[in-house]
Design an enzyme around this catalytic site. Structure first.
Site: not given
Ligand code: UDP
Length: 346
Positions: A129, A156, A160
């Site tokens: 992302s 979160y 990544k």
């Protein structure tokens, strides 16, 4: 003739379902897995309707090693995997970080182990992302892959970043492993058939599902978070990319892993359009493209929002031979068509 077998984890999810369709259309055999923790079996039916053939599928949890191993036992011909399966709610990750570390990291570790354990060398395409860039310094816009990775602002986002680092280390350790990490900007829209699309649970957190639900009368009005940012109209700027364009980039990444023998074994690509749009511009495009009334008002800034970020997608354009080209009005019309279909609106 099949181009080979690709495992898609999270095949019933938003990006996973669209990618599964594009892989099949491009001549790959797919096996999908999903535990439906944030998705619906209806998406699998949609995929089958679009492609006109049954989808090999196993319902399982990728963070359970024994379950996950079964897919490699049943399909020993898996040549590459695309790993979408992950928890993705930023706010929830702040409240429940362990859930995110457990689920997102465990599933990745098992995927790497299962992909390399017989020395077979299976490729992995990883869903990353643009959140890894944090708030980019203005001189770095549009942002390219070599811009610095900033400390993550949520668990979160940290999963990544950590996943990218884990994959990088494993490529060094396992000479048969090849990885492409794809850093997505803001995926929106739905398949033109409206047989698959985004299915947010509860109140949508993302802009486009909130817009389409407001247009459908499910939400009273869109709240635009902040109109006093240092941007031309005061609202935040993002790079909105059509989910079907994004899906095609995954096919190009799998092609590259399987067909280009001398490519680097760890590569990163930004997947965006290269154009930034403000929240207000996007709202106006939606109204224009659909002719639907969209009540909105300005609300305070949302905590943690980045002011502006958009991609420099040149590396993906050149190396993957891929470009996000669908006009934004078509994309927004596809999102509206999907919402109407889900709600039974004519
Ligand atoms: N946004 C908004 N109202 C909403 C949802 C989102 O104004 O109900 C804004 C949000 O503040 C951000 C942009 O829309 O500037 C994109 O938000 P989204 O959550 O879709 O993506 P992300 O923040 O991950 O880029």
């Amino acid at each position: 003739m099949s181009k080979g077998r690709v495992l898609v984890t999270g095949a019933a999810g938003y990006i996973g379902s669209h990618t599964t369709v594009e892989l099949i259309n491009a001549g790959y055999d797919v096996v999908g897995v999903d535990n439906f923790s944030n998705s619906s079996p209806d998406m699998l039916k949609g995929i089958e309707q679009i492609t006109g053939r049954p989808l090999p599928f196993m319902e399982l949890d990728c963070s359970d090693r024994d379950q996950f191993a079964k897919v490699f036992e049943r399909y020993p011909d898996i040549a590459a995997s695309i790993h979408f399966a992950a928890c993705k709610a930023v706010g929830e990750s702040v409240q429940q970080p362990l859930k995110y570390f457990e689920n997102n990291l465990r599933s990745l570790l098992y995927l790497i182990e299962l992909s390399t354990r017989d020395g077979h060398g299976r490729g992995i395409v990883f869903s990353s992302s643009c959140t890894v860039y944090g708030e980019p310094d203005p001189e770095n816009l549009p942002i390219s892959e070599n811009a610095p990775v900033k400390p993550a602002t949520s668990p979160y986002g940290r999963t990544k970043q950590m996943s990218e680092e884990i994959l990088h280390d494993c490529v060094t350790a396992y000479p048969s492993l090849k990885v492409i990490a794809l850093r997505y900007f803001n995926p929106i829209g739905a398949h033109p058939s409206a047989l698959i699309g985004e299915m947010p649970l509860g109140v949508p957190q993302n802009l486009v599902p909130y817009i389409t639900q407001t247009a459908a009368g499910i939400r009273k009005e869109l709240r635009i978070f902040g109109n006093d940012y240092p941007t031309p109209d005061g609202t935040c700027i993002r790079d909105y990319i059509y989910v079907c364009d994004l899906a095609k980039a995954h096919v190009a990444a799998v092609d590259r892993i399987l067909q280009v023998k001398d490519s680097d074994r760890y590569e990163i690509f930004n997947l965006g359009t290269g154009t930034g749009l403000s929240v207000l511009e996007l709202v106006n495009h939606f109204i224009q493209a659909t002719g639907v009334n969209l009540p909105y008002s300005y609300a305070p800034r949302r905590a943690g929002d980045i002011v502006k970020v958009w991609a420099n997608p040149e590396k993906a354009n050149k190396v993957l031979g891929w470009k996000a080209g669908t006009p934004i009005d078509d994309v927004l019309r596809s999102a509206w068509k999907w919402e109407k279909k889900v709600r039974g609106i004519q």
